[in-house]
Scaffold this motif. Structure first.
Motif, PDB file in Angstrom:
ATOM      1  N   UNK A   1       0.840  -1.194   0.000  1.00 65.08           N
ATOM      2  CA  UNK A   1       0.000   0.000   0.000  1.00 65.08           C
ATOM      3  C   UNK A   1       0.878   1.248   0.000  1.00 65.08           C
ATOM      4  N   UNK A   2       1.870   1.280   0.873  1.00 64.13           N
ATOM      5  CA  UNK A   2       2.759   2.443   0.943  1.00 64.13           C
ATOM      6  C   UNK A   2       3.543   2.612  -0.352  1.00 64.13           C
ATOM      7  N   UNK A   3       3.980   1.512  -0.936  1.00 60.85           N
ATOM      8  CA  UNK A   3       4.717   1.578  -2.196  1.00 60.85           C
ATOM      9  C   UNK A   3       3.829   2.116  -3.318  1.00 60.85           C
ATOM     10  N   UNK A   4       2.574   1.686  -3.348  1.00 63.87           N
ATOM     11  CA  UNK A   4       1.645   2.156  -4.384  1.00 63.87           C
ATOM     12  C   UNK A   4       1.365   3.646  -4.234  1.00 63.87           C
ATOM     13  N   UNK A   5       1.231   4.113  -2.994  1.00 62.77           N
ATOM     14  CA  UNK A   5       0.992   5.544  -2.767  1.00 62.77           C
ATOM     15  C   UNK A   5       2.224   6.355  -3.175  1.00 62.77           C
ATOM     16  N   UNK A   6       3.407   5.879  -2.817  1.00 66.43           N
ATOM     17  CA  UNK A   6       4.639   6.587  -3.199  1.00 66.43           C
ATOM     18  C   UNK A   6       4.797   6.643  -4.711  1.00 66.43           C
ATOM     19  N   UNK A   7       4.473   5.554  -5.370  1.00 63.41           N
ATOM     20  CA  UNK A   7       4.556   5.507  -6.824  1.00 63.41           C
ATOM     21  C   UNK A   7       3.559   6.477  -7.458  1.00 63.41           C
ATOM     22  N   UNK A   8       2.359   6.541  -6.907  1.00 64.96           N
ATOM     23  CA  UNK A   8       1.337   7.452  -7.428  1.00 64.96           C
ATOM     24  C   UNK A   8       1.790   8.904  -7.283  1.00 64.96           C
ATOM     25  N   UNK A   9       2.374   9.233  -6.141  1.00 66.31           N
ATOM     26  CA  UNK A   9       2.865  10.601  -5.939  1.00 66.31           C
ATOM     27  C   UNK A   9       4.016  10.914  -6.890  1.00 66.31           C
ATOM     28  N   UNK A  10       4.860   9.939  -7.151  1.00 66.50           N
ATOM     29  CA  UNK A  10       5.960  10.141  -8.093  1.00 66.50           C
ATOM     30  C   UNK A  10       5.415  10.422  -9.491  1.00 66.50           C
ATOM     31  N   UNK A  11       4.427   9.634  -9.899  1.00 70.65           N
ATOM     32  CA  UNK A  11       3.816   9.847 -11.206  1.00 70.65           C
ATOM     33  C   UNK A  11       3.133  11.204 -11.280  1.00 70.65           C
ATOM     34  N   UNK A  12       2.460  11.594 -10.206  1.00 72.11           N
ATOM     35  CA  UNK A  12       1.776  12.897 -10.183  1.00 72.11           C
ATOM     36  C   UNK A  12       2.787  14.032 -10.342  1.00 72.11           C
ATOM     37  N   UNK A  13       3.923  13.936  -9.617  1.00 69.33           N
ATOM     38  CA  UNK A  13       4.956  14.971  -9.711  1.00 69.33           C
ATOM     39  C   UNK A  13       5.534  15.035 -11.124  1.00 69.33           C
ATOM     40  N   UNK A  14       5.703  13.872 -11.770  1.00 68.91           N
ATOM     41  CA  UNK A  14       6.230  13.854 -13.139  1.00 68.91           C
ATOM     42  C   UNK A  14       5.282  14.551 -14.100  1.00 68.91           C
ATOM     43  N   UNK A  15       3.977  14.336 -13.922  1.00 66.09           N
ATOM     44  CA  UNK A  15       2.998  15.002 -14.787  1.00 66.09           C
ATOM     45  C   UNK A  15       2.962  16.506 -14.524  1.00 66.09           C
ATOM     46  N   UNK A  16       2.993  16.895 -13.254  1.00 68.97           N
ATOM     47  CA  UNK A  16       2.905  18.318 -12.913  1.00 68.97           C
ATOM     48  C   UNK A  16       4.159  19.096 -13.300  1.00 68.97           C
ATOM     49  N   UNK A  17       5.317  18.445 -13.236  1.00 68.30           N
ATOM     50  CA  UNK A  17       6.565  19.129 -13.573  1.00 68.30           C
ATOM     51  C   UNK A  17       6.832  19.158 -15.074  1.00 68.30           C
ATOM     52  N   UNK A  18       6.116  18.344 -15.825  1.00 71.13           N
ATOM     53  CA  UNK A  18       6.324  18.285 -17.259  1.00 71.13           C
ATOM     54  C   UNK A  18       7.358  17.251 -17.674  1.00 71.13           C
ATOM     55  N   UNK A  19       7.897  16.505 -16.705  1.00 66.21           N
ATOM     56  CA  UNK A  19       8.859  15.444 -17.018  1.00 66.21           C
ATOM     57  C   UNK A  19       8.215  14.370 -17.894  1.00 66.21           C
ATOM     58  N   UNK A  20       6.932  14.134 -17.673  1.00 67.87           N
ATOM     59  CA  UNK A  20       6.143  13.236 -18.518  1.00 67.87           C
ATOM     60  C   UNK A  20       4.925  14.026 -18.979  1.00 67.87           C
ATOM     61  N   UNK A  21       4.587  13.888 -20.263  1.00 69.67           N
ATOM     62  CA  UNK A  21       3.468  14.673 -20.773  1.00 69.67           C
ATOM     63  C   UNK A  21       2.143  13.928 -20.736  1.00 69.67           C
TER      64      UNK A  21
END
Length: 126
Positions: A42-62
């Protein structure tokens, strides 16, 4: 005649599947000294989701497809699991800091993120 050298110990444990993996479960009447807390998946999935969210918000991933290809998972999985980054702050605090174990699976936890913040706590912790 000497005493027997073999001793048998019976420990009443059961094996159950949790998130697709076998997990040893103690008897229901056993009270642990310290609660193990949240399942690490559960903790790993939440951390991964936050990482993906940051990538989208920063523009690292479109797009979500970019994230899925980089993580070697499907885009449907990313779009379902990224919802964990939008859980209520009170839920995240209970999971990450207080180590309260959720009453639902990771998939149901992601579905609960679509609810209003006030309704999420009852959906996640029962």
């Amino acid at each position: 005649m000497s005493a027997p050298t073999t001793m048998r110990v019976f420990i009443p444990l059961s094996i159950r599947k949790r998130n697709g993996r076998p997990k040893i479960v103690p008897p229901a009447d056993m009270v642990p000294d310290s609660d193990g807390g949240v399942d690490p998946h559960v903790l790993r999935a939440i951390a991964r989701a936050w990482s993906w969210r940051r990538k989208l918000e920063s523009g690292e991933a479109s797009t979500i497809l970019d994230i899925a290809q980089a993580a070697d998972v499907t885009d449907r999985y990313v779009s379902r699991m990224i919802r964990l980054a939008y859980l209520a702050p009170a839920i995240l605090e209970k999971l990450a800091l207080e180590r309260c174990s959720p009453a639902v699976s990771v998939k149901d936890l992601a579905a609960a993120a679509e609810l209003a913040w006030k309704e999420q706590e009852t959906a996640v912790f029962g």
